[in-house]
Design a protein around this motif. Structure first.
Motif: not given
Length: 218
Positions: A41-62
């Motif tokens: 289990v992972a827990a993450v807090i990102l900066p609340g800047l509403a910017q775009e990231y390359p992050f996707r559901d891990s199942k969608q990526l190689s």
């Protein structure tokens, strides 16, 4: 599995931001359905800047894309933590209880602490405001970030277990019920890192031992 065309956004995070909760932790797990190894289990807090990231559901990526994105999560996150629940804890608490326990440990390690949570349909027992929509790992940047850390960290552990318990193929199937895993279990038996309460493993453990047939008189 989510459609590859789905792109995360900040809709669930904004619901919390509007209420004054700006440190929103995403929580996700990997390995709940595996027959061997931990649930992670992972827990993450990102900066609340509403910017775009390359992050996707891990199942969608190689695998290589997941590794690159996980590295970026660690670089940009305000805070992150990863915890594992091993088979002994899974047997004691059941898989859902062990997942909740690992999530609680990961959240307790976040610094700064979260003010609200978003999970992928994991309804944690918490006093914090909680959103737990289905498919959140595909819809929320914060949960997608947690998905990436959980998946990559668990994959690394399964590579280590492959070295410690050769022959089972953990490096390939990551402990899930692939045909190669079934064949290895039939040949090698159950290892110390298998989840003994899971039906395919329990069936092997409960199977009667074949009687030794001695040759009759000639």
């Amino acid at each position: 599995m989510a459609s590859p065309s789905v792109t995360p956004d900040w809709a669930y995070e904004r619901e919390h931001w509007r209420r004054g909760y700006f440190r929103v932790a995403g929580v996700d797990e990997a390995g709940r359905g595996a027959w061997a190894g931990p649930v992670t289990v992972a827990a993450v807090i990102l900066p609340g800047l509403a910017q775009e990231y390359p992050f996707r559901d891990s199942k969608q990526l190689s695998a290589s894309q997941r590794e690159a994105c996980a590295q970026e999560v660690r670089r940009v996150a305000l805070s992150y933590a990863v915890e594992h629940a091993w088979p002994e804890e899974i047997e004691r608490l059941n898989i859902l209880g062990a997942t909740h326990a690992a999530a609680a440990r990961a959240l307790a390690r976040l610094d700064p602490a979260p003010q609200a949570l978003i999970t992928d349909y994991l309804k944690l027992r918490t006093s914090l405001p909680l959103s737990a929509p289905p498919r959140a790992d595909a819809l929320s940047y914060t949960v997608a970030a947690a998905s990436l850390l959980a998946k990559t960290e668990r994959d690394h552990l399964m590579l280590e277990l492959d070295l410690q318990h050769p022959g089972y193929g953990f490096a390939g199937h990551k402990g899930y019920g692939a045909p190669a895993h079934r064949a290895a279990l039939a040949e090698l038996g159950v290892s110390p890192v298998h989840r003994r309460s899971y039906a395919p493993i329990r069936a092997l453990l409960e199977a009667p031992t074949p009687l030794l047939t001695l040759p009759g008189p000639r």
